[in-house]
Design an enzyme around this catalytic site. Structure first.
Site, PDB file in Angstrom:
ATOM      1  N   HIS A 127       0.767  -1.088  -0.051  1.00 36.65           N
ATOM      2  CA  HIS A 127       0.057   0.018   0.198  1.00 36.65           C
ATOM      3  C   HIS A 127       0.881   1.395  -0.024  1.00 36.65           C
ATOM      4  O   HIS A 127       0.430   2.576  -0.323  1.00 36.65           O
ATOM      5  CB  HIS A 127      -0.884  -0.076   1.233  1.00 36.65           C
ATOM      6  CG  HIS A 127      -0.366   0.304   2.381  1.00 36.65           C
ATOM      7  ND1 HIS A 127      -0.018  -0.667   3.403  1.00 36.65           N
ATOM      8  CD2 HIS A 127      -0.117   1.367   3.144  1.00 36.65           C
ATOM      9  CE1 HIS A 127       0.526  -0.173   4.620  1.00 36.65           C
ATOM     10  NE2 HIS A 127       0.396   1.077   4.239  1.00 36.65           N
ATOM     11  N   ASP A 157       0.019  -7.747   1.842  1.00 45.11           N
ATOM     12  CA  ASP A 157       0.639  -6.251   1.647  1.00 45.11           C
ATOM     13  C   ASP A 157       2.170  -6.112   1.612  1.00 45.11           C
ATOM     14  O   ASP A 157       2.658  -5.378   2.390  1.00 45.11           O
ATOM     15  CB  ASP A 157      -0.092  -5.562   2.725  1.00 45.11           C
ATOM     16  CG  ASP A 157       0.069  -4.106   2.589  1.00 45.11           C
ATOM     17  OD1 ASP A 157       0.176  -3.708   1.439  1.00 45.11           O
ATOM     18  OD2 ASP A 157       0.100  -3.134   3.592  1.00 45.11           O
ATOM     19  N   SER A 232       4.489   2.609   7.859  1.00 43.09           N
ATOM     20  CA  SER A 232       4.369   1.395   6.984  1.00 43.09           C
ATOM     21  C   SER A 232       5.451   0.774   6.034  1.00 43.09           C
ATOM     22  O   SER A 232       6.169   1.758   5.421  1.00 43.09           O
ATOM     23  CB  SER A 232       2.967   1.781   6.164  1.00 43.09           C
ATOM     24  OG  SER A 232       1.913   1.939   6.877  1.00 43.09           O
TER      25      SER A 232
END
Length: 505
Positions: A127, A157, A232
């Site tokens: 992402h 992911d 992230s």
């Protein structure tokens, strides 16, 4: 008694009181005093210093449609001389994009880490780089390199990038074994929260095996090490400096860290990274079944002592086990020697197995444990088949149609023959067989289980039924056996199967 005598007595009393307090503290239960692992350093400075060079900031940009209008975000009004003025000026500059094509540049920031210094391989979250037109990797020494995409996996992911390390000495880190991490073990997160590169936070493993409903293979490490937006894709290290997780999600009502962050365990991520590097895509094992949880009621109906495993609700036509090795109604307890404690364990274990591998599967079939051998297909090749895009995902038929008989009422349901008339009335596919449910009594046991008119009973207690009389006979037999629940396999109008249990008392 003189004043000096009184003072000496008071001192003796205070000392005695302190001694008593000390004894009381020593005698207290051990859980009152926190203990620390022998390898937990008093300072993490040395550990962090050796790892900072391998952690990178990832910036991406993409051209999107202009956002002028009701949904546009206006530039905030800042006090004169605000230190954030330059930041917002850069962010909102040219937000309207190219007026000729209606596009605008949108930038985002994330984190990542180098796992191969010679090849320039960087790992991050999918992402972080999804839909990006341009990806840049910023290193701690100030170097910025353009990155190309090696491969991504939306299910976990994970994304793998490559930079050209020529002329640059990169620092790499390696994956550790996340299965060895225990709740309470120290961990360190390094990343790029809110664009603040090289940020180090420390905490512990708060929980393991978390399912946050983000994908089919959820098995997250939960940590209280501060993780914020921009972290992230960054690494979660153990005390040996090995990557045991990829930071990917937080729970936060405010948008900032509240001490609940989630990392993809290295046990899952490392295999995905290897496949992406080798093939540019994932190649997961596929069993070709639809599954559902084994509830207490279902376990009782199947004669199982405890509710465990994954219940096979249907077999995909054309899939790896469409040869009868595994059947609807089987409960899978072990796959390739690995215990299946609950339904969500099976997809992950199967996906981690190589395509084409022959494995032993321990199942319970009609109350009897047995081992069958299956050869796995490839999940990516079977997804169209499983989703029914080619029209061939009908489950195996159960039982043959019988001559027309009268309808029957049982367990709050009215059931009847599945013939041309009822097929047309309820739009039931031609390859669905069994006994059709024509009505469900309000507030009945069947209604409580969400059973709807138009569904078809294909099995009761793992025995095929083809007529209303079959249904009555099977329910009667179960009651004679002292069973409290009836296990029904129901087919939808299109043939998708599910199991439900209905109380009979």
């Amino acid at each position: 008694m003189t004043s000096n005598t009184l003072l000496r007595a008071a001192r003796r009393t205070l000392i005695a009181g302190a001694a008593a307090l000390l004894v009381s503290a020593v005698a207290a239960p051990s859980f009152m005093t926190p203990t620390f692992a022998a390898d937990a350093p008093a300072s993490v400075a040395d550990l962090a210093q050796g790892l900072l060079g391998a952690v990178v900031n990832i910036s991406t940009s993409q051209t999107v449609k202009g956002t002028e209008g009701p949904g546009a975000v206006p530039m905030p009004q800042l006090p004169e001389g605000s230190p954030f003025q330059d930041f917002f000026d850069d962010f909102f500059k040219n937000r309207g994009g190219d007026k000729d094509n209606g596009g605008q540049k949108v930038q985002s920031l994330g984190s990542g880490f180098v796992i191969d210094a010679e090849q320039g391989i960087v790992v991050t979250n999918n992402h972080v780089i999804a839909d990006a037109d341009d990806i840049e990797v910023n290193f701690s020494d100030g170097i910025t390199l353009k990155a190309t995409l090696v491969g991504t996996d939306t299910k976990t992911d994970v994304a793998v990038l490559k930079v050209d390390p020529k002329g640059h000495k990169l620092t790499a880190v390696k994956f550790g074994d996340s299965t060895k991490m225990r709740v309470g073990d120290w961990v360190m997160a390094i990343g790029n929260p809110f664009g603040l590169g090289g940020t180090v936070t420390v905490g512990i493993v708060s929980a393991r095996n978390r399912d946050i409903n983000s994908g089919p293979y959820d098995d997250f490490i939960q940590t209280d090490a501060a993780i914020n937006r921009g972290n992230s894709g960054g690494p979660l290290f153990n005390s040996a400096g090995e990557v045991i997780g990829i930071n990917t999600a937080i729970i936060s009502p405010s948008g900032g860290s509240i001490g609940i962050g989630f990392s993809i365990p290295s046990q899952l991520a490392s295999g995905v990274v290897d496949q992406l590097r080798q093939f540019g895509e994932t190649r997961r094992g596929w069993l070709g079944v639809r599954i559902q949880p084994v509830t207490d009621d279902i376990a009782e109906s199947l004669g199982m002592a405890t509710a465990k495993g994954a219940l096979v609700a249907g077999v995909i036509k054309g899939g790896p086990v469409d040869n009868g090795t595994i059947q609807a109604g089987d409960v899978i307890l072990k796959f390739d020697g690995k215990d299946i404690h609950e339904m969500r364990d099976l997809p992950r274990v199967v996906a981690e197995s190589p395509v084409g591998k022959a494995v032993d599967v321990l199942i319970v079939r009609k109350g009897v444990e047995q081992t069958v051998k299956v050869t796995l297909g490839r999940l990516e090749d079977g997804e169209k088949l499983a989703s029914g895009e080619d029209g061939s995902n009908t489950d195996k038929d159960k039982g043959d149609k019988a001559p027309a008989v009268s309808t029957a009422s049982v367990l709050g349901m009215t059931v009847g023959e599945l013939n041309d008339e009822t097929r047309k009335k309820f739009s039931i596919a031609a390859d669905v067989s069994g006994v059709v449910i024509t009505d469900v009594t309000k507030d009945s046991a069947a209604a409580e289980r969400g059973i709807q008119p138009g569904e078809v009973i294909t099995e009761i207690a793992q025995e095929s039924v083809a007529t209303p009389k079959d249904v009555m006979d099977r329910i009667g037999a179960l009651k004679e056996q002292g069973r409290k629940n009836a296990l029904l396999m129901l087919a939808s109008k299109t043939g998708e199967l599910r199991f439900v249990t209905i109380r009979m008392d």
